[in-house]
Write a protein that holds these residues in place. Structure first.
Motif, PDB file in Angstrom:
ATOM      1  N   THR A 196       0.843  -1.188   0.000  1.00  0.00           N
ATOM      2  CA  THR A 196       0.000   0.000   0.000  1.00  0.00           C
ATOM      3  C   THR A 196       0.887   1.249   0.000  1.00  0.00           C
ATOM      4  N   THR A 197       0.276   2.398  -0.183  1.00  0.00           N
ATOM      5  CA  THR A 197       1.024   3.649  -0.297  1.00  0.00           C
ATOM      6  C   THR A 197       1.945   3.867   0.904  1.00  0.00           C
ATOM      7  N   GLN A 198       1.390   3.758   2.124  1.00  0.00           N
ATOM      8  CA  GLN A 198       2.193   4.011   3.312  1.00  0.00           C
ATOM      9  C   GLN A 198       3.192   2.892   3.575  1.00  0.00           C
ATOM     10  N   ALA A 199       2.819   1.657   3.292  1.00  0.00           N
ATOM     11  CA  ALA A 199       3.782   0.556   3.433  1.00  0.00           C
ATOM     12  C   ALA A 199       4.980   0.792   2.521  1.00  0.00           C
ATOM     13  N   GLY A 200       4.731   1.272   1.315  1.00  0.00           N
ATOM     14  CA  GLY A 200       5.821   1.561   0.393  1.00  0.00           C
ATOM     15  C   GLY A 200       6.739   2.655   0.926  1.00  0.00           C
ATOM     16  N   ARG A 201       6.165   3.672   1.556  1.00  0.00           N
ATOM     17  CA  ARG A 201       6.998   4.735   2.120  1.00  0.00           C
ATOM     18  C   ARG A 201       7.904   4.191   3.226  1.00  0.00           C
ATOM     19  N   LEU A 202       7.351   3.330   4.081  1.00  0.00           N
ATOM     20  CA  LEU A 202       8.157   2.755   5.162  1.00  0.00           C
ATOM     21  C   LEU A 202       9.291   1.898   4.604  1.00  0.00           C
ATOM     22  N   MET A 203       8.979   1.099   3.596  1.00  0.00           N
ATOM     23  CA  MET A 203      10.010   0.254   2.986  1.00  0.00           C
ATOM     24  C   MET A 203      11.101   1.094   2.325  1.00  0.00           C
ATOM     25  N   ALA A 204      10.714   2.180   1.664  1.00  0.00           N
ATOM     26  CA  ALA A 204      11.695   3.041   0.997  1.00  0.00           C
ATOM     27  C   ALA A 204      12.634   3.673   2.014  1.00  0.00           C
ATOM     28  N   HIS A 205      12.093   4.084   3.146  1.00  0.00           N
ATOM     29  CA  HIS A 205      12.944   4.665   4.190  1.00  0.00           C
ATOM     30  C   HIS A 205      13.965   3.642   4.678  1.00  0.00           C
ATOM     31  N   THR A 206      13.519   2.409   4.900  1.00  0.00           N
ATOM     32  CA  THR A 206      14.436   1.350   5.336  1.00  0.00           C
ATOM     33  C   THR A 206      15.536   1.130   4.315  1.00  0.00           C
ATOM     34  N   ALA A 207      15.176   1.097   3.037  1.00  0.00           N
ATOM     35  CA  ALA A 207      16.169   0.857   1.982  1.00  0.00           C
ATOM     36  C   ALA A 207      17.180   1.997   1.897  1.00  0.00           C
ATOM     37  N   ARG A 208      16.723   3.232   2.047  1.00  0.00           N
ATOM     38  CA  ARG A 208      17.664   4.363   1.995  1.00  0.00           C
ATOM     39  C   ARG A 208      18.693   4.262   3.117  1.00  0.00           C
ATOM     40  N   VAL A 209      18.236   3.890   4.311  1.00  0.00           N
ATOM     41  CA  VAL A 209      19.162   3.743   5.436  1.00  0.00           C
ATOM     42  C   VAL A 209      20.111   2.571   5.194  1.00  0.00           C
ATOM     43  N   ALA A 210      19.557   1.443   4.726  1.00  0.00           N
ATOM     44  CA  ALA A 210      20.349   0.222   4.567  1.00  0.00           C
ATOM     45  C   ALA A 210      21.411   0.357   3.487  1.00  0.00           C
ATOM     46  N   LEU A 211      21.142   1.184   2.468  1.00  0.00           N
ATOM     47  CA  LEU A 211      22.043   1.263   1.320  1.00  0.00           C
ATOM     48  C   LEU A 211      22.800   2.583   1.232  1.00  0.00           C
ATOM     49  N   TYR A 257       9.164  -7.605   5.537  1.00  0.00           N
ATOM     50  CA  TYR A 257       9.868  -7.191   4.319  1.00  0.00           C
ATOM     51  C   TYR A 257      10.915  -6.120   4.631  1.00  0.00           C
ATOM     52  N   ARG A 258      10.620  -5.230   5.560  1.00  0.00           N
ATOM     53  CA  ARG A 258      11.622  -4.232   5.948  1.00  0.00           C
ATOM     54  C   ARG A 258      12.837  -4.906   6.587  1.00  0.00           C
ATOM     55  N   THR A 259      12.599  -5.945   7.371  1.00  0.00           N
ATOM     56  CA  THR A 259      13.703  -6.705   7.959  1.00  0.00           C
ATOM     57  C   THR A 259      14.536  -7.349   6.859  1.00  0.00           C
ATOM     58  N   GLY A 260      13.869  -7.902   5.840  1.00  0.00           N
ATOM     59  CA  GLY A 260      14.583  -8.492   4.710  1.00  0.00           C
ATOM     60  C   GLY A 260      15.360  -7.456   3.916  1.00  0.00           C
ATOM     61  N   ILE A 261      14.768  -6.273   3.698  1.00  0.00           N
ATOM     62  CA  ILE A 261      15.458  -5.202   2.978  1.00  0.00           C
ATOM     63  C   ILE A 261      16.716  -4.786   3.729  1.00  0.00           C
ATOM     64  N   LEU A 262      16.611  -4.701   5.046  1.00  0.00           N
ATOM     65  CA  LEU A 262      17.761  -4.325   5.863  1.00  0.00           C
ATOM     66  C   LEU A 262      18.882  -5.358   5.720  1.00  0.00           C
ATOM     67  N   ALA A 263      18.511  -6.632   5.773  1.00  0.00           N
ATOM     68  CA  ALA A 263      19.515  -7.696   5.636  1.00  0.00           C
ATOM     69  C   ALA A 263      20.140  -7.694   4.241  1.00  0.00           C
ATOM     70  N   LEU A 264      19.313  -7.488   3.234  1.00  0.00           N
ATOM     71  CA  LEU A 264      19.831  -7.475   1.871  1.00  0.00           C
ATOM     72  C   LEU A 264      20.723  -6.256   1.634  1.00  0.00           C
ATOM     73  N   GLY A 265      20.398  -5.138   2.281  1.00  0.00           N
ATOM     74  CA  GLY A 265      21.249  -3.961   2.184  1.00  0.00           C
ATOM     75  C   GLY A 265      22.643  -4.228   2.715  1.00  0.00           C
ATOM     76  N   ARG A 266      22.725  -4.980   3.815  1.00  0.00           N
ATOM     77  CA  ARG A 266      24.052  -5.320   4.358  1.00  0.00           C
ATOM     78  C   ARG A 266      24.832  -6.161   3.359  1.00  0.00           C
ATOM     79  N   VAL A 267      24.154  -7.078   2.677  1.00  0.00           N
ATOM     80  CA  VAL A 267      24.829  -7.922   1.698  1.00  0.00           C
ATOM     81  C   VAL A 267      25.354  -7.079   0.538  1.00  0.00           C
ATOM     82  N   LEU A 268      24.524  -6.185   0.041  1.00  0.00           N
ATOM     83  CA  LEU A 268      24.936  -5.362  -1.097  1.00  0.00           C
ATOM     84  C   LEU A 268      26.074  -4.409  -0.735  1.00  0.00           C
TER      85      LEU A 268
END
Length: 557
Positions: free
Chosen positions: A452-467, A514-525
């Motif tokens: 959803t719109t807000q879920a996407g915003r939360l995920m994007a914030h996590t990805a910006r921090v992780a990467l 999914y945010r937890t997964g994005i965070l873990a994948l960010g560490r890998v990248l």
């Protein structure tokens, strides 16, 4: 010296669906692909930098399927060994049209309306993807890329939040519709246009099930609009426009109630005209952004083209407490809630008239059960992640024969039970992929859900921090990628238990998972390639051939 970016793009026709097949996405046995209004197509983009190849395939389907992606990957590995493709280098997307065929997924829950699996459809879709990628690979040439963005005009009613009551639970103060369009422009080295990838949030539900026709919907028409303009105005006859989906879970093109048809529709009374209009609006904005990108956009330069996949097991996955009210939480096995059966205003389900009663029951259940259960106050319809060993409505065994033949779904389950087609695998996936690809300062996070719109915003914030340590400054969240596992709502939206929450398979902490997964994948990248772990996580089990054979369409004959 920065290695040159190579790029190639192409498209290929998809098969004409069997007219007996369902229009995947509407869940209506009477909605069939009886005619073809606009033939469907597959588009492919190949990026190659310093030997790292990324293949993006966009099918005009409701969603991608894990088994379909596996078959495409195997076929490409055999056809293009020089590309050295593996799990980390193939991204399979769908534009989410609801006017395309079913029958191509091994996930039983999504094949019951068809009813059954169609090997000819499956094989033809694989062939279309391979044809598009092979042509794109052959066209690789030095290229340049930019990221740019713009917005649709608020006066153009092209996107609407279809679950405003659930969105309001977030209390963010942000608008319920994100009108931003992100666009990746790719040119040949001589400056001639090569391709674009576009992300703008709106469902491909302009064409409803009662039209009984095959159509790529508004995203497909936007692609055709831009490609025609490229031929006529840019002198680029081979130009390819990939219109992908970002966080579109609660965003619809429909807002006007058609009382005769019983649901909301778009700009025009005729669905095909609405799809054309919506596609032209998206196409015109995309064209404007594309043309401005070299002067106003962000050059995507640098030596970094990278991509990585991570498989998550969402059956009891621990999520980062920071994403779940600061407490240890877990996701749950795939379970479809009764809210799923209510549908939406644009696609009403059989239980929509009972929505007030269901909402009241969900509130009571939430008070009784507390906030700690993975599925919270979800009233269960099907424990699909447990397959035939699960329960329907919380108490009826799903995998037994002798079900009352009150509708086609129950007759299909009974027939599959007799033929051995239920199998022991989940009917919906618990093991799901998170895929991230990076081009310079841009990262695209591709998920197998409809955020959803807000879920996407939360995920994007996590990805910006992780990467951030990898030089990422811009993040796009994309859905409908590599598999399909329903929706991802925020926890407050989930507790409302409307359609999107009922179809949020892994419970109230799905987005946190999914945010937890994005965070873990960010560490890998952010780890040098030579030091990255070999394992990409727990992949889904393959369906035994005898079970696939027992599900062949049409099950009911």
């Amino acid at each position: 010296m920065t290695p040159s970016l190579l790029a190639g793009a192409a498209r290929a026709p998809q098969p004409v669906p069997d007219p007996r097949m369902e229009m995947m996405g509407w869940g209506r046995p009477d909605g069939r692909c009886t005619t073809v209004s606009v033939p469907l197509e597959t588009r492919a983009l190949v990026l190659d930098q310093a030997g790292h190849v990324l293949v993006v395939v966009l099918l005009e389907l409701c969603f991608p399927a894990f088994a379909l992606r596996e078959a495409i990957l195997a076929a490409l590995q055999a056809r293009l060994p020089a590309a050295a493709l593996d799990d980390h280098r193939l991204l399979v997307l769908a534009n989410h049209t609801h006017a395309g065929p079913g029958g191509y997924t091994h996930d039983l829950f999504y094949t019951l309306n068809n009813p059954g699996f169609s090997p000819p459809t499956f094989d033809a879709l694989v062939d279309a993807a391979v044809a598009a990628v092979t042509a794109a690979w052959a066209r690789r040439a030095p290229a340049r890329a930019w990221l740019h963005r713009g917005e649709t005009d608020p006066s153009d009613p092209v996107a609407h939040n279809r679950s405003p009551e659930a969105y309001a639970r977030n209390r963010t103060g942000l608008p319920p519709v994100d009108r931003t369009m992100h666009l990746l422009r790719i040119d040949h080295a001589d400056g001639s246009p090569l391709a674009l990838v576009d992300w703008f949030a709106v469902h491909c539900t302009s064409v409803h099930s009662d039209r009984c026709t095959v159509h790529p919907d508004n995203k497909g028409m936007a692609a055709r609009f831009v490609e025609q303009h490229a031929r006529d105005a840019w002198g680029a006859p081979d130009f390819v426009a990939l219109f992908a989906q970002p966080a579109s879970g609660d965003i619809s093109p429909n807002w006007r109630k058609d009382r005769a048809r019983g649901f909301t529709i778009g700009r025009h009374d005729d669905d095909l005209e609405s799809a054309d209009w919506s596609g032209s609006v998206q196409g015109m904005v995309a064209r404007r952004i594309f043309e401005a990108a070299p002067s106003a956009g962000i050059p995507l330069e640098g030596p970094l083209l990278d991509s990585r996949i991570l498989w998550l097991d969402m059956d009891g996955m621990a999520v980062a407490p920071a994403f779940a009210d600061g407490r240890p939480r877990q996701t749950g096995s795939a379970t479809v809630g009764l809210g799923f059966l209510e549908g939406t205003r644009e696609g009403p389900g059989p239980l929509l008239p009972l929505a007030p009663l269901r909402i009241a029951m969900a509130r009571v259940l939430g008070l009784l059960m507390g906030p700690d259960r993975p599925h919270g106050n979800k009233l269960p319809f099907s424990q699909a992640g447990r397959g035939r060993h699960g329960k329907a409505f919380g108490f009826v065994a799903q995998g037994r024969g002798g079900l009352p033949p009150i509708d086609d779904i129950l007759r299909t389950v009974d027939a599959l039970h007799a033929r051995g087609g239920l199998g022991d695998a989940p009917w919906l996936p618990d093991r799901v992929p998170v895929f991230v690809w990076q081009l310079g300062p841009l990262a695209v996070v591709s998920l197998p859900v409809e955020p959803t719109t807000q879920a996407g915003r939360l995920m994007a914030h996590t990805a910006r921090v992780a990467l951030a340590d990898n030089g990422v400054e811009h993040v796009i969240i994309g859905g409908y990628a590599n598999s399909f596992a329903g929706y991802a709502t925020t926890a407050p939206e989930f507790r409302m238990q409307r359609y999107e929450a009922g179809h949020t398979l892994h419970g109230q902490w799905t987005t946190a998972g999914y945010r937890t997964g994005i965070l873990a994948l960010g560490r890998v990248l952010c780890t040098p390639a030579a030091e990255r772990p070999e394992s990409a996580g727990p992949r889904p089990p393959a369906l035994p051939p005898e079970v696939v054979a027992a599900r062949v369409f049409p099950v009911l004959g």
